[in-house]
Scaffold this active site. Sequence first.
Site, PDB file in Angstrom:
ATOM      1  N   ASP A   7       0.853  -1.183   0.000  1.00  0.00           N
ATOM      2  CA  ASP A   7       0.000   0.000   0.000  1.00  0.00           C
ATOM      3  C   ASP A   7       0.891   1.235   0.000  1.00  0.00           C
ATOM      4  O   ASP A   7       2.011   1.214   0.515  1.00  0.00           O
ATOM      5  CB  ASP A   7      -0.873   0.048   1.255  1.00  0.00           C
ATOM      6  CG  ASP A   7      -1.655  -1.236   1.477  1.00  0.00           C
ATOM      7  OD1 ASP A   7      -2.121  -1.818   0.478  1.00  0.00           O
ATOM      8  OD2 ASP A   7      -1.780  -1.660   2.642  1.00  0.00           O
TER       9      ASP A   7
ATOM     10  N   ASP B 149      -1.721  -2.645  -4.632  1.00  0.00           N
ATOM     11  CA  ASP B 149      -2.706  -3.022  -3.624  1.00  0.00           C
ATOM     12  C   ASP B 149      -3.453  -1.756  -3.203  1.00  0.00           C
ATOM     13  O   ASP B 149      -3.944  -1.017  -4.039  1.00  0.00           O
ATOM     14  CB  ASP B 149      -2.018  -3.726  -2.456  1.00  0.00           C
ATOM     15  CG  ASP B 149      -3.003  -4.472  -1.563  1.00  0.00           C
ATOM     16  OD1 ASP B 149      -4.127  -4.742  -2.005  1.00  0.00           O
ATOM     17  OD2 ASP B 149      -2.642  -4.785  -0.415  1.00  0.00           O
TER      18      ASP B 149
ATOM     19  N   ARG C 100     -13.598   0.512  -3.063  1.00  0.00           N
ATOM     20  CA  ARG C 100     -13.057   0.638  -1.703  1.00  0.00           C
ATOM     21  C   ARG C 100     -12.771   2.088  -1.320  1.00  0.00           C
ATOM     22  O   ARG C 100     -11.632   2.475  -1.087  1.00  0.00           O
ATOM     23  CB  ARG C 100     -11.786  -0.194  -1.541  1.00  0.00           C
ATOM     24  CG  ARG C 100     -11.985  -1.675  -1.807  1.00  0.00           C
ATOM     25  CD  ARG C 100     -10.726  -2.466  -1.525  1.00  0.00           C
ATOM     26  NE  ARG C 100     -10.916  -3.886  -1.825  1.00  0.00           N
ATOM     27  CZ  ARG C 100      -9.978  -4.820  -1.662  1.00  0.00           C
ATOM     28  NH1 ARG C 100      -8.784  -4.483  -1.208  1.00  0.00           N
ATOM     29  NH2 ARG C 100     -10.237  -6.078  -1.957  1.00  0.00           N
TER      30      ARG C 100
END
Length: 446
Positions: A224, A263, A319
């Site tokens: 991330d 990610d 998300r």
Amino acid sequence: MADSPAANAGAAPPAGASAPAGVTAASKGITTAALRIGRETLPVNDGWAAAGPGTTGGSAADDAHVTVVHNRAELVAALGGDNATNTTNATPKIVYVSGKIDLRVDADNKPVGCDAFADPAYSLSAFLAAYDPAVWGMTTKPSGPLEDARARSAKNQGATVKINVGSNTTIVGINGGRLTHGSLALTGVSNVIIRNVEATDAADCFPAWDPTDGSTGNWNSLYDLISLSAATNVWIDHNTLSDGNNHDEDQPLYFGRPYQVHDGASDIIKGSDYVTVSYNDYYDHDKTMLIGSTDTPGVDVGKLRVTVHHNRFGNVLQRAPRVRFGQVDVYDNLYLGTDSRYQYSLGVGFESSIYAENNYFKLGADVPAADVIHYWKGTKITAIGSLVQVGNKVQPVDLVAAYNAAYDPDLTPDAGWTPTLRDRMDPAWAVPQVVAGSVGIRHLGC
């Protein structure tokens, strides 16, 4: 500061700020404004990160621990000196990231490619041949020498590109501060502030193939841009986060699935708690913000309390956020869902309690308002004060009712709680102006 008068309170929170202590602009090469920003603390009531002891970051740092860094080695040194153990360094510190810093580098801070981390026994072509579903099948995850070599390669990369951040730390970007090809990892730490940093392209050189992930399998990556794992009292504010020029849609297909190298942008998992995510600019990214990584009750229960406000989600695909377990306050955000690959914004996951208020959604003509919410085994969500724009038409929409009319099972339009930790609230009609004029880097005056 933001040019928009309506955004001033969010762009430069005055509460909790303290004057520069001892350090001078001349001695550190930092402007007076940047010194002030580095000493600022999270304002009282500004989201969940204000709960408990509050979030002060490295504001108490002494002069020796106020540092300007220009490359990976200097960044690691400023955070404690040893990337492997910097997570345990709780000394108050303020770190200014100056200019562009590439985190995928060799010992001399020279940029390197993925081959620099590849284990001698690994090659992508051999991996693809060994684990082709026609050869390996779709019922078990890869195992054996080539998978072991891939994992070793990934470990090699992670040791370089994951930068561990300890407790009581403030990181501020100056002079266009930008971190590329890596990840800021907050693991088991508390009291961290990250502001005014551009973070791009935390690409995984060695994605893992999982044929059991979904009906057709998936490639999964590790890094991330900002990662919170068992982290508490964290403020992520006025940053710009994206995939840069390395877009997942430009990656090849292997086994019929996208070779996804990115990610999350800022994932919050494994019992992280008391987090405020404000005035950030997210764009050109797929899996943006995962809050809670498993449906299994454990460390997440009673935690994952996060506030997400005044951010722009510019053509991110999903998300924004997807939530499990947590009480998550999502308000005054601007969503641009006009990309043809858009999936959803608010993911209602297992035992989640999302309270969404006064958010503004600009959707493509082929995206129904019902698709703003997605069911991930959750049962309830409050979504009030939402405005949806399609073309030039703007109208209020009951997002839960729209979802329930289109999909099963129905969601209960009540999260079961009401947020109280809000520093400011803008009406939804003002969100496009306020957010567009204040998010991301270059709005804090440093």
